[in-house]
Design a protein around this motif. Sequence first.
Motif, PDB file in Angstrom:
ATOM      1  N   ASP A   1     106.274   2.385  55.192  1.00  0.00           N
ATOM      2  CA  ASP A   1     106.820   3.115  56.433  1.00  0.00           C
ATOM      3  C   ASP A   1     106.750   4.524  56.147  1.00  0.00           C
ATOM      4  OD1 ASP A   1     107.612   0.801  57.415  1.00  0.00           O
ATOM      5  OD2 ASP A   1     109.917   0.783  56.658  1.00  0.00           O
ATOM      6  N   VAL A   2     106.856   5.117  54.987  1.00  0.00           N
ATOM      7  CA  VAL A   2     106.770   6.593  54.700  1.00  0.00           C
ATOM      8  C   VAL A   2     105.096   6.867  55.169  1.00  0.00           C
ATOM      9  CG1 VAL A   2     106.611   8.434  53.214  1.00  0.00           C
ATOM     10  CG2 VAL A   2     108.434   6.925  53.193  1.00  0.00           C
ATOM     11  N   ALA A   3     104.188   6.021  54.647  1.00  0.00           N
ATOM     12  CA  ALA A   3     102.879   6.410  54.928  1.00  0.00           C
ATOM     13  C   ALA A   3     102.307   6.395  56.050  1.00  0.00           C
ATOM     14  CB  ALA A   3     101.959   5.265  53.935  1.00  0.00           C
ATOM     15  N   ARG A   4     103.140   5.450  57.031  1.00  0.00           N
ATOM     16  CA  ARG A   4     102.817   5.426  58.324  1.00  0.00           C
ATOM     17  C   ARG A   4     103.396   6.669  59.282  1.00  0.00           C
ATOM     18  NH1 ARG A   4     104.782  -0.440  57.684  1.00  0.00           N
ATOM     19  NH2 ARG A   4     103.137  -1.612  58.447  1.00  0.00           N
ATOM     20  N   SER A   5     104.420   7.226  58.819  1.00  0.00           N
ATOM     21  CA  SER A   5     105.030   8.507  59.463  1.00  0.00           C
ATOM     22  C   SER A   5     104.488   9.782  59.094  1.00  0.00           C
ATOM     23  CB  SER A   5     106.544   8.628  59.024  1.00  0.00           C
ATOM     24  OG  SER A   5     106.534   8.704  57.667  1.00  0.00           O
ATOM     25  N   LEU A   6     103.591   9.825  57.927  1.00  0.00           N
ATOM     26  CA  LEU A   6     103.257  11.091  57.365  1.00  0.00           C
ATOM     27  C   LEU A   6     101.811  11.512  58.084  1.00  0.00           C
ATOM     28  CD1 LEU A   6     103.620  10.710  53.477  1.00  0.00           C
ATOM     29  CD2 LEU A   6     104.765  12.272  55.179  1.00  0.00           C
ATOM     30  N   PRO A   7     101.812  12.905  58.502  1.00  0.00           N
ATOM     31  CA  PRO A   7     100.562  13.063  59.303  1.00  0.00           C
ATOM     32  C   PRO A   7      99.259  13.165  58.309  1.00  0.00           C
ATOM     33  CG  PRO A   7     101.754  14.883  59.202  1.00  0.00           C
ATOM     34  CD  PRO A   7     102.483  13.665  58.782  1.00  0.00           C
ATOM     35  N   VAL A   8      97.965  12.509  58.626  1.00  0.00           N
ATOM     36  CA  VAL A   8      96.890  12.696  57.772  1.00  0.00           C
ATOM     37  C   VAL A   8      95.974  14.008  58.334  1.00  0.00           C
ATOM     38  CG1 VAL A   8      96.814  10.179  57.204  1.00  0.00           C
ATOM     39  CG2 VAL A   8      95.741  10.979  59.034  1.00  0.00           C
ATOM     40  N   SER A   9      96.195  14.593  59.490  1.00  0.00           N
ATOM     41  CA  SER A   9      95.543  15.490  59.727  1.00  0.00           C
ATOM     42  C   SER A   9      96.459  16.626  60.505  1.00  0.00           C
ATOM     43  CB  SER A   9      94.413  15.188  60.735  1.00  0.00           C
ATOM     44  OG  SER A   9      93.789  16.368  61.128  1.00  0.00           O
ATOM     45  N   GLU A  10      96.369  17.847  60.341  1.00  0.00           N
ATOM     46  CA  GLU A  10      97.335  18.921  60.856  1.00  0.00           C
ATOM     47  C   GLU A  10      96.405  19.955  61.173  1.00  0.00           C
ATOM     48  OE1 GLU A  10     100.675  22.134  59.562  1.00  0.00           O
ATOM     49  OE2 GLU A  10     100.085  20.545  58.328  1.00  0.00           O
ATOM     50  N   VAL A  11      96.365  20.413  62.647  1.00  0.00           N
ATOM     51  CA  VAL A  11      95.751  21.590  62.813  1.00  0.00           C
ATOM     52  C   VAL A  11      96.618  22.844  63.079  1.00  0.00           C
ATOM     53  CG1 VAL A  11      94.472  22.732  64.899  1.00  0.00           C
ATOM     54  CG2 VAL A  11      93.960  20.165  64.172  1.00  0.00           C
ATOM     55  N   ARG A  12      96.428  23.862  62.453  1.00  0.00           N
ATOM     56  CA  ARG A  12      96.827  25.105  62.374  1.00  0.00           C
ATOM     57  C   ARG A  12      96.277  26.178  63.075  1.00  0.00           C
ATOM     58  NH1 ARG A  12      98.605  25.057  55.906  1.00  0.00           N
ATOM     59  NH2 ARG A  12      99.441  23.124  55.811  1.00  0.00           N
TER      60      ARG A  12
ATOM     61  N   PRO B   1      91.403  28.202  64.752  1.00  0.00           N
ATOM     62  CA  PRO B   1      92.102  26.832  64.516  1.00  0.00           C
ATOM     63  C   PRO B   1      91.534  26.261  63.021  1.00  0.00           C
ATOM     64  CG  PRO B   1      90.358  26.489  65.909  1.00  0.00           C
ATOM     65  CD  PRO B   1      90.432  28.141  65.752  1.00  0.00           C
ATOM     66  N   THR B   2      92.409  25.768  62.190  1.00  0.00           N
ATOM     67  CA  THR B   2      92.272  25.270  61.065  1.00  0.00           C
ATOM     68  C   THR B   2      92.751  23.766  60.954  1.00  0.00           C
ATOM     69  OG1 THR B   2      91.766  27.401  59.908  1.00  0.00           O
ATOM     70  CG2 THR B   2      92.244  25.433  58.521  1.00  0.00           C
ATOM     71  N   ALA B   3      92.114  22.820  60.411  1.00  0.00           N
ATOM     72  CA  ALA B   3      92.748  21.573  60.286  1.00  0.00           C
ATOM     73  C   ALA B   3      92.940  21.307  58.616  1.00  0.00           C
ATOM     74  CB  ALA B   3      91.732  20.390  60.729  1.00  0.00           C
ATOM     75  N   VAL B   4      94.063  20.797  58.454  1.00  0.00           N
ATOM     76  CA  VAL B   4      94.388  20.147  56.742  1.00  0.00           C
ATOM     77  C   VAL B   4      94.533  18.927  57.150  1.00  0.00           C
ATOM     78  CG1 VAL B   4      96.175  20.689  55.043  1.00  0.00           C
ATOM     79  CG2 VAL B   4      95.591  22.559  56.619  1.00  0.00           C
ATOM     80  N   LEU B   5      93.377  18.421  56.123  1.00  0.00           N
ATOM     81  CA  LEU B   5      93.605  16.886  55.831  1.00  0.00           C
ATOM     82  C   LEU B   5      93.972  16.570  54.777  1.00  0.00           C
ATOM     83  CD1 LEU B   5      89.621  16.363  57.170  1.00  0.00           C
ATOM     84  CD2 LEU B   5      91.587  16.717  58.493  1.00  0.00           C
TER      85      LEU B   5
ATOM     86  N   THR C   1      85.761  22.137  68.436  1.00  0.00           N
ATOM     87  CA  THR C   1      85.820  20.942  67.665  1.00  0.00           C
ATOM     88  C   THR C   1      87.535  20.721  67.257  1.00  0.00           C
ATOM     89  OG1 THR C   1      85.694  22.438  65.604  1.00  0.00           O
ATOM     90  CG2 THR C   1      83.842  21.074  66.287  1.00  0.00           C
ATOM     91  N   GLU C   2      88.357  21.725  67.743  1.00  0.00           N
ATOM     92  CA  GLU C   2      89.839  21.314  67.389  1.00  0.00           C
ATOM     93  C   GLU C   2      90.254  20.122  67.899  1.00  0.00           C
ATOM     94  OE1 GLU C   2      94.007  23.548  68.581  1.00  0.00           O
ATOM     95  OE2 GLU C   2      91.855  24.752  68.994  1.00  0.00           O
ATOM     96  N   HIS C   3      89.946  19.707  69.085  1.00  0.00           N
ATOM     97  CA  HIS C   3      90.551  18.441  69.649  1.00  0.00           C
ATOM     98  C   HIS C   3      90.197  17.199  68.854  1.00  0.00           C
ATOM     99  CE1 HIS C   3      86.636  17.918  71.416  1.00  0.00           C
ATOM    100  NE2 HIS C   3      86.662  16.723  71.555  1.00  0.00           N
ATOM    101  N   LEU C   4      89.135  17.116  67.965  1.00  0.00           N
ATOM    102  CA  LEU C   4      88.574  16.048  67.335  1.00  0.00           C
ATOM    103  C   LEU C   4      89.437  16.159  65.950  1.00  0.00           C
ATOM    104  CD1 LEU C   4      84.996  16.669  67.387  1.00  0.00           C
ATOM    105  CD2 LEU C   4      86.118  15.125  68.682  1.00  0.00           C
ATOM    106  N   PHE C   5      90.298  16.778  65.646  1.00  0.00           N
ATOM    107  CA  PHE C   5      91.153  16.865  64.344  1.00  0.00           C
ATOM    108  C   PHE C   5      92.771  16.710  64.831  1.00  0.00           C
ATOM    109  CE2 PHE C   5      87.020  18.365  63.027  1.00  0.00           C
ATOM    110  CZ  PHE C   5      86.884  17.760  61.912  1.00  0.00           C
ATOM    111  N   ALA C   6      93.098  16.967  65.859  1.00  0.00           N
ATOM    112  CA  ALA C   6      94.427  17.074  66.271  1.00  0.00           C
ATOM    113  C   ALA C   6      95.030  15.480  65.973  1.00  0.00           C
ATOM    114  CB  ALA C   6      94.533  17.108  67.778  1.00  0.00           C
TER     115      ALA C   6
END
Length: 486
Positions: A119-130, A136-140, A481-486
């Motif tokens: 359940d925790v893994a399902r809730s954690l984001p795997v990609s975050e755009v800052r 814009p920067t994505a943290v994967l 490319t920002e929307h591809l990592f949102a």
Amino acid sequence: MTMTVRDTFLIGGEWRKPDAQQPVTVISPSTGKAVGQVPEAGPAEVDAAVAAARRAFDAGPWPGMPVEERATVLERALAYLEPELDDIADLVTAEMGLPTTIARQKIPAALSAGRYFLDVARSLPVSEVRQTPFGPTAVLREPVGVVASIAPWNGPFNMAVAKIIPALVTGCCVVYKPAPETPLDVYFLAEALDRAGLPPGVFNLVTGGRETGSALVAHPGVDKVSFTGSTAAGRQIARECGGRFARLQLELGGKSAAIVLDDADPGTVMRGIAAGLFANTGQTCSAFSRILVPAAQRERWTDVVVSTAESFVIGDPFDPATTMGPLVSRAQRDRVLGYVDTGRAEGATVATGGGVPQGLEQGWFVEPTVFTGADNSLRIAREEIFGPVATVLTYDSVDEAVAIANDSPYGLHGAVFTEDPQAAARVARSVRTGTFSVNSFTHNPFAPFGGVKDSGVGRELGPEGIQAFHELKTVNLTPATEHLFA
């Protein structure tokens, strides 16, 4: 209990028989007789297991699957285990001596923890755009890779679930090695994972002793080592991993202090010490093996600790009346009794226990033991004994109690017992450990667990236990490319 014989490893999705190595015999700690047998993996099997995991990670579908798909497969595996919980509990009782009434509580709890991790893994984001001054920067959050997971014997099935499920759900591929004293129960989990449809090589099981573990740790195909065990072994593993900058997670030894303040409730203290030291026959890394009591109330609190020790019923772990079983092996029993002799030689006094229970000479039983007249410089107060041995120490002020608690090479767990919330908060913040409990001994799978100093590196359990298997990647984007990592 009948003999349980396993003669295969799980490597690359196949149940593979070993080469010509001698099998590992599993000895019942309550009878000294054989209850099982597993093969011992040599260098060829370790190499094959790591190679299978490497292929599965580098070229297989598992790391790239959505988290929800991975979690669904793992949830299916946990469901397959539901009808087998009593059989798993009986096997744990046979191989490590955990009383059956306790085992039948702990094994279902392992599945609950496993589902929590999913359940925790399902809730954690795997990609975050800052949004940054540089655009814009994505943290994967990507899976760290191939994980070598090596477990101890003092909570085998629960440890397997806690190590394997978080690694797999993040997309890692795992080679798992249980302790040679308790290798039988994990076969249930391995069979369930295989049946659930994991791609070949995502999960691999090898069994064996120290040489098998050393070969696994040293393998260049391993990206991360997750190890729970002794501090001495942890140092060797850290040196090996440091040479190639492999990621590392170490949960090691402890010499935790329970600080009893003068206003503590005796019943609460008894329950905390019973669970925090004598449960599992003292074979718990986070055990309260140092009990710090006010010097002015030394006799009162010593009586409480002694009464707690003497409340346990020692005997056959399959007897429902038993509340304390044997130590896991002859070597562990001899180690604990050796520390009892050391404590006596150093001038401490045995207030209760200190030997083998009468009538239980067969098997690896030791009486719950309480030392008094000790100070924090003695070996029994500084070294991890890993058995049902408490050392009562005295202090004159709360500041001195905190100083004694912190005067240790370890920093895994600790506790304070008091009816004063302000005092509890002050002590909890002052004792340098990775985990701390107030008026209890609490092992909480919903929160990070681990230590500082010689007690290890990194954290297991809680959301942080999932994040421990992530590697961070920064991707500097363009607006297009920002929307591809949102």
